[in-house]
Design an enzyme around this catalytic site. Structure first.
Site, PDB file in Angstrom:
ATOM      1  N   GLU A 134     -35.488  31.518 -33.860  1.00  0.00           N
ATOM      2  CA  GLU A 134     -36.665  31.194 -33.020  1.00  0.00           C
ATOM      3  C   GLU A 134     -37.156  32.532 -32.576  1.00  0.00           C
ATOM      4  OE1 GLU A 134     -38.798  28.707 -32.171  1.00  0.00           O
ATOM      5  OE2 GLU A 134     -39.698  30.511 -30.973  1.00  0.00           O
TER       6      GLU A 134
ATOM      7  N   HIS B  45     -30.366  -3.830 -12.773  1.00  0.00           N
ATOM      8  CA  HIS B  45     -29.123  -3.100 -12.658  1.00  0.00           C
ATOM      9  C   HIS B  45     -28.144  -3.621 -13.792  1.00  0.00           C
ATOM     10  CE1 HIS B  45     -25.767  -1.076 -11.539  1.00  0.00           C
ATOM     11  NE2 HIS B  45     -24.962  -2.056 -11.204  1.00  0.00           N
TER      12      HIS B  45
ATOM     13  N   TYR C 205     -40.251  21.181 -31.673  1.00  0.00           N
ATOM     14  CA  TYR C 205     -39.428  19.933 -31.545  1.00  0.00           C
ATOM     15  C   TYR C 205     -39.063  19.263 -33.274  1.00  0.00           C
ATOM     16  CZ  TYR C 205     -43.209  16.880 -33.390  1.00  0.00           C
ATOM     17  OH  TYR C 205     -44.373  16.427 -34.169  1.00  0.00           O
ATOM     18  N   ILE C 206     -39.981  19.532 -34.294  1.00  0.00           N
ATOM     19  CA  ILE C 206     -39.624  19.071 -35.417  1.00  0.00           C
ATOM     20  C   ILE C 206     -38.293  20.043 -35.920  1.00  0.00           C
ATOM     21  CG2 ILE C 206     -40.149  19.075 -37.798  1.00  0.00           C
ATOM     22  CD1 ILE C 206     -43.168  18.644 -37.021  1.00  0.00           C
TER      23      ILE C 206
HETATM   24  P1  FAD Z   1     -43.970  24.133 -32.980  1.00  0.00           P
HETATM   25  O1  FAD Z   1     -43.633  23.223 -31.966  1.00  0.00           O
HETATM   26  O2  FAD Z   1     -45.200  24.960 -32.810  1.00  0.00           O
HETATM   27  O3  FAD Z   1     -42.875  25.379 -32.842  1.00  0.00           O
HETATM   28  C1  FAD Z   1     -42.637  26.142 -33.838  1.00  0.00           C
HETATM   29  C2  FAD Z   1     -41.728  27.301 -33.324  1.00  0.00           C
HETATM   30  O4  FAD Z   1     -41.667  28.336 -34.518  1.00  0.00           O
HETATM   31  C3  FAD Z   1     -42.389  27.932 -32.211  1.00  0.00           C
HETATM   32  O5  FAD Z   1     -41.444  28.015 -31.073  1.00  0.00           O
HETATM   33  C4  FAD Z   1     -42.488  29.418 -32.586  1.00  0.00           C
HETATM   34  O6  FAD Z   1     -42.080  30.475 -31.871  1.00  0.00           O
HETATM   35  C5  FAD Z   1     -41.620  29.594 -33.995  1.00  0.00           C
HETATM   36  N1  FAD Z   1     -41.668  30.530 -34.937  1.00  0.00           N
HETATM   37  C6  FAD Z   1     -42.873  30.808 -35.663  1.00  0.00           C
HETATM   38  N2  FAD Z   1     -42.892  31.871 -36.494  1.00  0.00           N
HETATM   39  C7  FAD Z   1     -41.637  32.262 -36.503  1.00  0.00           C
HETATM   40  C8  FAD Z   1     -40.860  33.116 -37.173  1.00  0.00           C
HETATM   41  N3  FAD Z   1     -41.389  33.834 -38.190  1.00  0.00           N
HETATM   42  N4  FAD Z   1     -39.640  33.214 -37.059  1.00  0.00           N
HETATM   43  C9  FAD Z   1     -39.154  32.521 -36.316  1.00  0.00           C
HETATM   44  N5  FAD Z   1     -39.544  31.472 -35.273  1.00  0.00           N
HETATM   45  C10 FAD Z   1     -40.769  31.513 -35.429  1.00  0.00           C
HETATM   46  N6  FAD Z   1     -48.845  20.676 -28.218  1.00  0.00           N
HETATM   47  C11 FAD Z   1     -49.196  21.291 -27.212  1.00  0.00           C
HETATM   48  O7  FAD Z   1     -50.438  21.820 -27.451  1.00  0.00           O
HETATM   49  N7  FAD Z   1     -48.499  21.316 -26.056  1.00  0.00           N
HETATM   50  C12 FAD Z   1     -47.634  20.636 -25.934  1.00  0.00           C
HETATM   51  O8  FAD Z   1     -46.792  20.877 -24.905  1.00  0.00           O
HETATM   52  C13 FAD Z   1     -46.996  19.888 -26.907  1.00  0.00           C
HETATM   53  N8  FAD Z   1     -45.433  19.198 -26.644  1.00  0.00           N
HETATM   54  C14 FAD Z   1     -45.295  18.721 -27.807  1.00  0.00           C
HETATM   55  C15 FAD Z   1     -44.189  17.996 -27.614  1.00  0.00           C
HETATM   56  C16 FAD Z   1     -43.536  16.848 -28.475  1.00  0.00           C
HETATM   57  C17 FAD Z   1     -42.353  16.008 -28.164  1.00  0.00           C
HETATM   58  C18 FAD Z   1     -44.297  16.681 -29.847  1.00  0.00           C
HETATM   59  C19 FAD Z   1     -43.538  15.608 -30.751  1.00  0.00           C
HETATM   60  C20 FAD Z   1     -45.331  17.533 -29.974  1.00  0.00           C
HETATM   61  C21 FAD Z   1     -45.876  18.453 -29.099  1.00  0.00           C
HETATM   62  N9  FAD Z   1     -47.087  19.104 -29.227  1.00  0.00           N
HETATM   63  C22 FAD Z   1     -47.622  19.958 -28.165  1.00  0.00           C
HETATM   64  C23 FAD Z   1     -47.793  19.259 -30.387  1.00  0.00           C
HETATM   65  C24 FAD Z   1     -46.974  20.221 -31.250  1.00  0.00           C
HETATM   66  O9  FAD Z   1     -47.055  21.435 -30.853  1.00  0.00           O
HETATM   67  C25 FAD Z   1     -47.517  20.127 -32.715  1.00  0.00           C
HETATM   68  O10 FAD Z   1     -47.256  18.906 -33.182  1.00  0.00           O
HETATM   69  C26 FAD Z   1     -46.814  21.368 -33.630  1.00  0.00           C
HETATM   70  O11 FAD Z   1     -47.243  21.404 -34.808  1.00  0.00           O
HETATM   71  C27 FAD Z   1     -45.378  20.813 -33.787  1.00  0.00           C
HETATM   72  O12 FAD Z   1     -44.808  21.141 -35.071  1.00  0.00           O
HETATM   73  P2  FAD Z   1     -43.292  22.181 -34.952  1.00  0.00           P
HETATM   74  O13 FAD Z   1     -42.380  21.613 -34.374  1.00  0.00           O
HETATM   75  O14 FAD Z   1     -43.208  22.612 -36.496  1.00  0.00           O
HETATM   76  O15 FAD Z   1     -44.239  23.483 -34.331  1.00  0.00           O
HETATM   77  P1  FAD Z   2     -51.879  12.018 -40.834  1.00  0.00           P
HETATM   78  O1  FAD Z   2     -50.866  11.084 -40.279  1.00  0.00           O
HETATM   79  O2  FAD Z   2     -51.625  13.316 -41.330  1.00  0.00           O
HETATM   80  O3  FAD Z   2     -52.384  11.142 -42.070  1.00  0.00           O
HETATM   81  C1  FAD Z   2     -53.558  11.815 -42.973  1.00  0.00           C
HETATM   82  C2  FAD Z   2     -53.795  10.985 -44.017  1.00  0.00           C
HETATM   83  O4  FAD Z   2     -55.040  11.249 -44.653  1.00  0.00           O
HETATM   84  C3  FAD Z   2     -52.960  11.202 -45.222  1.00  0.00           C
HETATM   85  O5  FAD Z   2     -51.904  10.280 -45.579  1.00  0.00           O
HETATM   86  C4  FAD Z   2     -53.427  12.079 -46.328  1.00  0.00           C
HETATM   87  O6  FAD Z   2     -52.822  11.805 -47.501  1.00  0.00           O
HETATM   88  C5  FAD Z   2     -54.672  11.376 -45.951  1.00  0.00           C
HETATM   89  N1  FAD Z   2     -55.941  12.375 -46.585  1.00  0.00           N
HETATM   90  C6  FAD Z   2     -56.238  13.664 -46.203  1.00  0.00           C
HETATM   91  N2  FAD Z   2     -57.284  13.948 -46.769  1.00  0.00           N
HETATM   92  C7  FAD Z   2     -57.616  12.913 -47.597  1.00  0.00           C
HETATM   93  C8  FAD Z   2     -58.872  12.829 -48.406  1.00  0.00           C
HETATM   94  N3  FAD Z   2     -59.751  13.686 -48.710  1.00  0.00           N
HETATM   95  N4  FAD Z   2     -59.081  11.678 -49.340  1.00  0.00           N
HETATM   96  C9  FAD Z   2     -57.983  10.528 -49.221  1.00  0.00           C
HETATM   97  N5  FAD Z   2     -56.866  10.711 -48.213  1.00  0.00           N
HETATM   98  C10 FAD Z   2     -56.655  11.991 -47.503  1.00  0.00           C
HETATM   99  N6  FAD Z   2     -45.821  12.143 -34.056  1.00  0.00           N
HETATM  100  C11 FAD Z   2     -45.225  11.432 -32.907  1.00  0.00           C
HETATM  101  O7  FAD Z   2     -46.051  10.991 -32.186  1.00  0.00           O
HETATM  102  N7  FAD Z   2     -43.979  11.238 -32.771  1.00  0.00           N
HETATM  103  C12 FAD Z   2     -42.981  11.751 -33.471  1.00  0.00           C
HETATM  104  O8  FAD Z   2     -41.863  11.450 -33.272  1.00  0.00           O
HETATM  105  C13 FAD Z   2     -43.255  12.547 -34.455  1.00  0.00           C
HETATM  106  N8  FAD Z   2     -42.653  13.061 -35.501  1.00  0.00           N
HETATM  107  C14 FAD Z   2     -43.015  13.988 -36.314  1.00  0.00           C
HETATM  108  C15 FAD Z   2     -41.915  14.508 -37.455  1.00  0.00           C
HETATM  109  C16 FAD Z   2     -42.415  15.132 -38.387  1.00  0.00           C
HETATM  110  C17 FAD Z   2     -41.181  15.788 -39.302  1.00  0.00           C
HETATM  111  C18 FAD Z   2     -43.587  15.409 -38.614  1.00  0.00           C
HETATM  112  C19 FAD Z   2     -44.024  16.073 -39.684  1.00  0.00           C
HETATM  113  C20 FAD Z   2     -44.708  14.741 -37.761  1.00  0.00           C
HETATM  114  C21 FAD Z   2     -44.270  14.359 -36.860  1.00  0.00           C
HETATM  115  N9  FAD Z   2     -45.225  13.668 -35.892  1.00  0.00           N
HETATM  116  C22 FAD Z   2     -44.876  12.868 -34.728  1.00  0.00           C
HETATM  117  C23 FAD Z   2     -46.637  13.901 -35.882  1.00  0.00           C
HETATM  118  C24 FAD Z   2     -47.351  12.838 -36.476  1.00  0.00           C
HETATM  119  O9  FAD Z   2     -46.723  12.906 -37.574  1.00  0.00           O
HETATM  120  C25 FAD Z   2     -48.997  13.233 -36.680  1.00  0.00           C
HETATM  121  O10 FAD Z   2     -49.185  13.665 -35.259  1.00  0.00           O
HETATM  122  C26 FAD Z   2     -49.790  11.963 -37.178  1.00  0.00           C
HETATM  123  O11 FAD Z   2     -49.247  11.444 -38.411  1.00  0.00           O
HETATM  124  C27 FAD Z   2     -51.193  12.211 -37.139  1.00  0.00           C
HETATM  125  O12 FAD Z   2     -51.950  11.195 -37.685  1.00  0.00           O
HETATM  126  P2  FAD Z   2     -53.338  11.364 -38.353  1.00  0.00           P
HETATM  127  O13 FAD Z   2     -53.671   9.840 -38.633  1.00  0.00           O
HETATM  128  O14 FAD Z   2     -54.277  12.433 -37.717  1.00  0.00           O
HETATM  129  O15 FAD Z   2     -52.745  12.326 -39.674  1.00  0.00           O
END
Ligand code: FAD
Ligand code: FAD
Length: 460
Positions: free
Chosen positions: A206, A439, A186-187
């Site tokens: 991918e 609607h 998704y990212i």
């Molecule tokens: P991912 O969603 O993990 O996607 C990374 C992609 O990179 C994969 O498709 C993989 O095949 C590809 N890839 C990896 N290595 C390579 C390479 N060398 N070359 C080419 N391609 C490669 N978590 C769940 O467990 N289940 C869910 O159903 C789920 N749904 C989600 C839906 C949404 C809308 C969101 C926001 C999050 C969801 N998550 C889910 C959580 C999500 O998997 C994590 O937050 C994840 O870390 C998302 O980061 P990403 O998009 O970078 O990676």
């Molecule tokens: P984080 O938000 O990662 O916060 C952890 C914090 O802890 C950080 O600020 C870090 O600086 C601090 N920290 C860590 N270790 C220490 C330490 N030892 N001392 C002091 N501070 C420390 N999620 C969604 O639901 N919807 C979205 O649309 C969505 N879009 C995303 C898009 C992108 C590009 C990315 C990267 C992520 C997205 N996510 C989305 C995922 C979402 O950002 C994370 O699931 C969420 O931020 C997790 O929250 P958290 O509080 O667990 O950790």
């Protein structure tokens, strides 16, 4: 050296940690929050909010560019628009700054003590924080770990000025002409789509044989079609290997190699919990694979040490982190709570958007009922029908209980709460069918999908 003895210490000010701290404060618990970076965490500073700001700016640009070609609802422009990336980023930073200021004042209002610095544990209940005013030692009664996650790097593609993560992609001051995105999760899809609209030539690589592999094919098809019509090039069943002067080398299924010329390579192959560099190994908590293991109350194996958010596992989503944070604060304050949601919604902010709540299609003894957005009046007025969007309800065959809802289409993200309410509250198709929906709204398509499941949809 200063020592503090609060009731609760929260490590990390993301949507997990800051929400936990505010709720602790509201409940009258003496609370310290430690954050090394800016308050708001990944979500607010370099995740959800900046990415959605970029997507919104790209959508606006795309819309105006279409009007310059005379394609938008009869509206035309005399000249093509210009997007200055530095200005787009400055606008995005303004949104982030506003929300960051808001989080800071909410924490202050809840009387949470905020410490800026990196926290490091020497044992489960002793944390050292190096602040600009010197080292502070905190010995709390309860610890809430909310350190979040970081982007995963590929072995041969270390992050540098060309190979970037989502963090850098959200702060580029100039538009890359050729952008290769590795990973169609998704990212990668959200950001790749935004850059394509802003004018980059985007290729998405991918490893799986389709994009957004966690969703079913029908749901993803309208997104793939829309991306291709924007000129996005997909390389599926292709693994990114290494980068050289010529570009990114990829290996296709069957061993064939290709080189993709690139100004930037955006690697979005998942996120990993942040478990290193803060003394987790000194805390004697059990792990569950790469995540910190927790029970249904988010308690770790160490007494009065709690963990929430991305640190404890999938789904790594902001709203899950916040829900866990709020719950742990209430448990510490003596309330009986546990984390057992029936469904956690997920939204993919591509164009069109995808919403998923609850179970997907294909489960035993379930029925699928689908309503196309092309048959919804509001969708047509908003262009939300383009490319074959729909709402699909998965219900239990014998009881009609709604177990899952998926939607693909423009603006469907705003329906995610409606879908989640239905599932979380155990509604049956008849409940949704029996409610009058305004609607013209997209929500009528949900109503019609329920009617469809009962065999009497009106508009198809
Ligand atoms: P991912 O969603 O993990 O996607 C990374 C992609 O990179 C994969 O498709 C993989 O095949 C590809 N890839 C990896 N290595 C390579 C390479 N060398 N070359 C080419 N391609 C490669 N978590 C769940 O467990 N289940 C869910 O159903 C789920 N749904 C989600 C839906 C949404 C809308 C969101 C926001 C999050 C969801 N998550 C889910 C959580 C999500 O998997 C994590 O937050 C994840 O870390 C998302 O980061 P990403 O998009 O970078 O990676
Ligand atoms: P984080 O938000 O990662 O916060 C952890 C914090 O802890 C950080 O600020 C870090 O600086 C601090 N920290 C860590 N270790 C220490 C330490 N030892 N001392 C002091 N501070 C420390 N999620 C969604 O639901 N919807 C979205 O649309 C969505 N879009 C995303 C898009 C992108 C590009 C990315 C990267 C992520 C997205 N996510 C989305 C995922 C979402 O950002 C994370 O699931 C969420 O931020 C997790 O929250 P958290 O509080 O667990 O950790």
């Amino acid at each position: 050296m200063t020592e503090l003895f609060p009731k609760v210490l929260v490590i990390g000010g993301g949507p997990g940690g800051y929400v936990a701290a505010i709720r602790c404060g509201q409940l009258g618990l003496d609370t310290v929050l430690v954050e090394a970076d800016r308050l708001g965490g990944t979500c607010l500073i370099r995740g959800c909010i900046p990415s959605k700001s970029m997507i919104e700016a790209a959508d606006k640009y795309d819309l105006i560019a279409k009007a310059a070609k005379g394609l938008i609802h009869g509206i035309s422009l005399e000249a093509s628009p210009k997007a200055d990336m530095a200005d787009v980023i400055a606008w995005k930073d303004g949104v982030v700054d506003k929300l960051n200021g808001g989080v800071t004042s909410l924490l202050r209002r809840a009387k949470v003590k905020i410490l800026h610095g990196w926290g490091r544990f020497s044992d489960a209940k002793t944390c050292h924080v190096d602040t600009p005013d010197g080292t502070i030692i905190i010995r709390p009664e309860h610890v809430i770990l909310a350190t979040g996650s970081k982007p995963v790097a590929l072995p041969n593609l270390a992050f540098d000025s060309t190979v970037i993560s989502s963090t850098e992609a959200l702060s580029l001051n100039s538009l890359p002409n050729r952008l290769v995105v590795v990973g169609a999760g998704y990212i990668g899809m959200e950001l790749g789509g935004a850059f394509a609209k802003l004018g980059s030539n985007v290729t998405i690589v991918e490893a799986a044989d389709r994009i957004l592999p966690q969703y079913d094919e029908k749901l993803v098809a309208p997104v793939k079609k829309a991306f291709e019509s924007k000129g996005v090039n997909f390389k599926l069943s292709a693994k990114a290997e290494a980068i050289s002067e010529d570009g990114l080398s990829i290996t296709m299924e069957g061993g064939h190699h290709e080189i993709l010329a690139a100004d930037k390579v955006l690697v979005t192959v998942g996120r990993a919990p942040l478990t290193e560099g803060w003394g987790l190994e000194e805390m004697a908590v059990k792990m569950d694979g790469r995540f910190v293991a927790v029970d249904e109350q988010c308690a770790t194996s160490s007494r009065n040490v709690w963990a929430i958010g991305d640190l404890v596992g999938e789904p790594m989503l902001a709203h899950k982190a916040s829900a866990q944070g709020e719950m742990v604060a209430e448990i510490i304050a003596g309330k009986r709570r546990r984390f057992d949601p029936v469904a956690i919604p997920s939204v993919c902010y591509t164009d069109p958007e995808i919403v998923c709540v609850g179970i997907g299609p294909g489960a035993h003894e379930t029925t699928e009922s689908v309503f196309p957005l092309a048959a919804n009046g509001r969708a047509l007025t908003m262009g939300a029908d383009e490319g074959g969007g729909f709402i699909r309800i998965i219900s239990e065959k014998h009881s009609h209980r709604i177990l899952g809802v998926q939607a693909v289409g423009r603006h469907v993200s705003e329906l995610s709460a409606t879908f989640t309410h239905a599932i979380e509250n155990g509604l049956v198709l008849e409940d949704v069918a029996g409610v009058i929906h305004a609607h013209p709204t997209l929500s009528e398509a949900f109503h019609e999908a329920a009617l469809q499941g009962l065999g009497h949809a009106i508009h198809v």
